[in-house]
Design an enzyme around this catalytic site. Structure first.
Site, PDB file in Angstrom:
ATOM      1  N   GLU A   1       0.862  -1.183   0.000  1.00 27.96           N
ATOM      2  CA  GLU A   1       0.000   0.000   0.000  1.00 27.96           C
ATOM      3  C   GLU A   1       0.900   1.234   0.000  1.00 27.96           C
ATOM      4  O   GLU A   1       1.787   1.354   0.851  1.00 27.96           O
ATOM      5  CB  GLU A   1      -0.882  -0.038   1.249  1.00 27.96           C
ATOM      6  CG  GLU A   1      -1.964   1.004   1.279  1.00 27.96           C
ATOM      7  CD  GLU A   1      -2.779   0.897   2.564  1.00 27.96           C
ATOM      8  OE1 GLU A   1      -3.035   1.957   3.155  1.00 27.96           O
ATOM      9  OE2 GLU A   1      -3.136  -0.228   2.986  1.00 27.96           O
TER      10      GLU A   1
ATOM     11  N   ASP B   1      -4.965   9.824   9.351  1.00 29.50           N
ATOM     12  CA  ASP B   1      -3.611   9.358   9.668  1.00 29.50           C
ATOM     13  C   ASP B   1      -3.196   9.719  11.089  1.00 29.50           C
ATOM     14  O   ASP B   1      -3.429  10.833  11.551  1.00 29.50           O
ATOM     15  CB  ASP B   1      -2.591   9.957   8.692  1.00 29.50           C
ATOM     16  CG  ASP B   1      -2.798   9.477   7.269  1.00 29.50           C
ATOM     17  OD1 ASP B   1      -3.492   8.461   7.091  1.00 29.50           O
ATOM     18  OD2 ASP B   1      -2.271  10.115   6.340  1.00 29.50           O
TER      19      ASP B   1
END
Length: 258
Positions: A47, A58
């Site tokens: 990824e 995040d």
């Protein structure tokens, strides 16, 4: 290859170890070198994060990696070029993790064309609600690139069914509430949540967010079809502790054989 290359990563009961790397953290040559290393180490899929200035999903480790990439002048165009070059050597599937803004700023048609050139097999867009996925879903289907759905602990069953029924690739099951990052342990209800997701989709189910130890990996792959490890992989790459990444991969493979 697209969707088929992702399917192959889960064939015959294979358990997938999916490391996350931030595109351009350390430079584009480093990105290519890390992709080669992860392929050789036995990762199932890689990824690749597209750095963005407002990364709402995040945690701190991935945010810092994205900031380093942006501060060094890395662009989406540059990341695609690096992937085009390394794709000649690396055969495992590439999945991009990108917020919607970089896709639209680049131009969605052009973005998908570059994905095809770079051999990208799937895309995860964490800030794209299911109700709005037609912004890019038809173009991705036409290109045979999987739009990977995310489901969360709080997603009702009917929503999980709806989200996954039209999806391809695999289902990304978010195992914690909140952002990515290293966690110490997982609550018992995570097991029943993952089993619930698995029972309502035809796709492989991969657990992600907060997975940071070999024990986490072993625990998760007994229930689902694979794991994404992001923050911990970034830490280990940054500190040149690559042997620990190999141990994570080995832990996944051992469960495959069990």
């Amino acid at each position: 290859m697209g969707v088929e290359r992702i399917k192959a990563a889960f064939e015959n009961g294979k358990k997938a170890f999916i490391p996350y790397v931030m595109g351009g953290d350390g430079g584009l040559e480093i990105l290519k070198e890390r992709m080669r290393f992860l392929d050789e180490a036995g990762a199932s899929i890689v990824e690749i994060g597209i750095p963005f200035s407002d990364p709402v999903a995040d945690g701190p480790t991935i945010q810092r990696a994205g900031k380093r990439a942006l501060d060094s002048g890395v662009t989406v165009k540059g990341i695609f070029q690096a992937l085009i070059e390394v794709r000649k050597e690396v055969q495992i599937p590439f999945v991009l993790m990108t917020y919607l803004n970089p896709v639209l700023a680049f131009g969605k048609e052009r973005f998908i064309e570059r994905c095809l050139e770079a051999g990208v097999d799937g895309i995860i867009v964490p800030d794209l609600p299911y109700e709005e996925q037609d912004i890019i879903a038809p173009l991705l289907r036409e290109a045979n690139i999987a739009l990977i759905p995310l489901v969360t602990v709080t997603s009702p069953i009917e929503r999980i069914k709806k989200i996954t029924s039209e999806s391809e690739g695999f289902v990304y099951a978010v195992t914690v509430a909140g952002v990515t990052g290293v966690r110490q342990n997982f609550k018992d209800e995570i097991h029943s949540y993952l089993e619930k997701v698995k029972s309502h989709t035809h796709l492989p189910v991969v657990a992600g967010f907060g997975i940071s130890t070999k024990e986490h990996v072993e625990e998760m792959v007994t229930i689902c079809d694979g794991v994404v490890v992001g923050s911990k992989v970034i830490e280990l790459l940054e500190n040149e502790k690559r042997e620990e990444i190999c141990e994570f991969i080995q832990a996944t493979k051992q469960k495959e054989e069990a």
